[in-house]
Design a protein around this motif. Structure first.
Motif, PDB file in Angstrom:
ATOM      1  N   TRP A 138      -3.939   9.517   0.090  1.00 29.97           N
ATOM      2  CA  TRP A 138      -4.602   8.789  -0.993  1.00 29.97           C
ATOM      3  C   TRP A 138      -5.128   9.775  -2.044  1.00 29.97           C
ATOM      4  O   TRP A 138      -6.329   9.970  -2.188  1.00 29.97           O
ATOM      5  N   PRO A 139      -4.237  10.423  -2.781  1.00 32.25           N
ATOM      6  CA  PRO A 139      -4.641  11.547  -3.642  1.00 32.25           C
ATOM      7  C   PRO A 139      -5.523  11.169  -4.830  1.00 32.25           C
ATOM      8  O   PRO A 139      -6.296  12.006  -5.287  1.00 32.25           O
ATOM      9  N   LYS A 140      -5.417   9.943  -5.334  1.00 37.29           N
ATOM     10  CA  LYS A 140      -6.236   9.573  -6.493  1.00 37.29           C
ATOM     11  C   LYS A 140      -7.696   9.396  -6.082  1.00 37.29           C
ATOM     12  O   LYS A 140      -7.986   8.816  -5.039  1.00 37.29           O
ATOM     13  N   ALA A 141      -8.593   9.881  -6.907  1.00 41.33           N
ATOM     14  CA  ALA A 141     -10.021   9.877  -6.566  1.00 41.33           C
ATOM     15  C   ALA A 141     -10.523   8.474  -6.247  1.00 41.33           C
ATOM     16  O   ALA A 141     -11.336   8.284  -5.332  1.00 41.33           O
ATOM     17  N   ARG A 142     -10.035   7.496  -6.966  1.00 42.38           N
ATOM     18  CA  ARG A 142     -10.544   6.134  -6.740  1.00 42.38           C
ATOM     19  C   ARG A 142     -10.085   5.562  -5.396  1.00 42.38           C
ATOM     20  O   ARG A 142     -10.603   4.531  -4.948  1.00 42.38           O
ATOM     21  N   HIS A 143      -9.110   6.231  -4.767  1.00 45.21           N
ATOM     22  CA  HIS A 143      -8.606   5.775  -3.482  1.00 45.21           C
ATOM     23  C   HIS A 143      -9.115   6.606  -2.308  1.00 45.21           C
ATOM     24  O   HIS A 143      -8.752   6.321  -1.157  1.00 45.21           O
ATOM     25  N   HIS A 144      -9.926   7.610  -2.549  1.00 45.66           N
ATOM     26  CA  HIS A 144     -10.381   8.473  -1.458  1.00 45.66           C
ATOM     27  C   HIS A 144     -11.097   7.689  -0.360  1.00 45.66           C
ATOM     28  O   HIS A 144     -11.055   8.073   0.815  1.00 45.66           O
ATOM     29  N   LYS A 145     -11.727   6.588  -0.728  1.00 48.76           N
ATOM     30  CA  LYS A 145     -12.441   5.786   0.260  1.00 48.76           C
ATOM     31  C   LYS A 145     -11.499   5.168   1.287  1.00 48.76           C
ATOM     32  O   LYS A 145     -11.941   4.700   2.344  1.00 48.76           O
ATOM     33  N   ARG A 146     -10.192   5.161   0.990  1.00 48.43           N
ATOM     34  CA  ARG A 146      -9.217   4.615   1.927  1.00 48.43           C
ATOM     35  C   ARG A 146      -8.724   5.644   2.949  1.00 48.43           C
ATOM     36  O   ARG A 146      -7.996   5.287   3.882  1.00 48.43           O
ATOM     37  N   ARG A 147      -9.067   6.882   2.776  1.00 48.72           N
ATOM     38  CA  ARG A 147      -8.637   7.895   3.731  1.00 48.72           C
ATOM     39  C   ARG A 147      -9.188   7.584   5.116  1.00 48.72           C
ATOM     40  O   ARG A 147     -10.320   7.135   5.273  1.00 48.72           O
ATOM     41  N   LEU A 148      -8.369   7.843   6.118  1.00 45.23           N
ATOM     42  CA  LEU A 148      -8.758   7.534   7.487  1.00 45.23           C
ATOM     43  C   LEU A 148      -9.931   8.376   7.961  1.00 45.23           C
ATOM     44  O   LEU A 148     -10.857   7.872   8.609  1.00 45.23           O
TER      45      LEU A 148
END
Length: 229
Positions: A138-148
């Motif tokens: 999830w490289p985009k900053a807005r998607h970091h919350k999806r990292r496991l």
């Protein structure tokens, strides 16, 4: 019609479902052999000793991909049982086909979310290890919350590991490797090390080879539980 709201506290989905082709042999393997290798449906806690028919230590692999590394590690260490969880059916089919062809009996398969299995069906202190190899970065900053690998996931792993158990992560995305070290290291129950030299006992995965071909740097993050929750 609007989508149903996600209950508060529910972890965000840490993976993207992708389409993949299923050849005839893999399709036949799933139809014929999956019942023998599959983790039985829930609810309720899993009896891991009953699942494998022995009392060998059990490792949970979250996201086994196409299963090439999973199969190799299981063959190299028949004294360790592996629950391999993967959301993509082609990956389950490929691993299942390999297990059958090589007569490997110390692996069980879950077509589904390994984090959910860890949360709902694994007994505290039951696992010798958890493996997370090349999760979606999830490289985009807005998607970091999806990292496991987040604090709540690390705390859950710590609860499910037996004393001295390990959490082993690997990624070819350097910012994610840094986050892994920071998040896992913040939990006092773990002692963490990070190395850019792949351990000899971890085979390369298909996703890893793809990242290396793109010039990415692979980091293995290994955390050993030094105290129980």
């Amino acid at each position: 019609m609007s989508a149903s709201p996600v209950p508060a506290g529910t972890p965000l989905q840490s993976y993207k479902l992708r389409r993949g082709r299923m050849g005839v042999e893999r399709t036949e393997a799933l139809a014929t052999h999956l019942p023998r290798y599959a983790v039985p449906a829930g609810p309720g806690r899993l009896d891991l000793q009953h699942l494998f028919g022995d009392d060998h230590p059990v490792v949970l692999e979250i996201g086994s991909g196409m299963g090439d590394a999973t199969l190799a590690m299981a063959q190299a260490d028949p004294g360790t049982n592996v629950v391999a969880a993967e959301v993509h059916t082609p990956g389950i089919g490929a691993l299942l086909q390999g297990l059958v062809e090589h007569g490997v009996e110390n692996v069980r398969l879950l077509e589904g979310d390994g984090r959910e299995l860890l949360d709902a069906r694994i007994t505290p202190g039951a696992l010798a290890g958890v493996r997370v190899y090349f999760p979606d970065p999830w490289p985009k900053a807005r998607h970091h919350k999806r990292r496991l690998v987040q604090p709540d996931f690390v705390a859950l792993v710590a609860d499910r590991l037996a004393p001295g158990g390990t959490l082993h992560c690997a990624t070819d995305w350097e910012p994610y490797a840094e986050q892994m070290v920071e998040v896992i290291g913040a939990d006092p129950r773990f002692e963490v090390s990070a190395d850019r030299s792949r351990p000899a006992w971890r085979p390369q995965t298909r996703f890893e080879r793809r990242g290396l071909a793109l010039g990415h740097v692979v980091t293995d993050v290994l955390a050993t539980q030094v105290s129980r929750p």
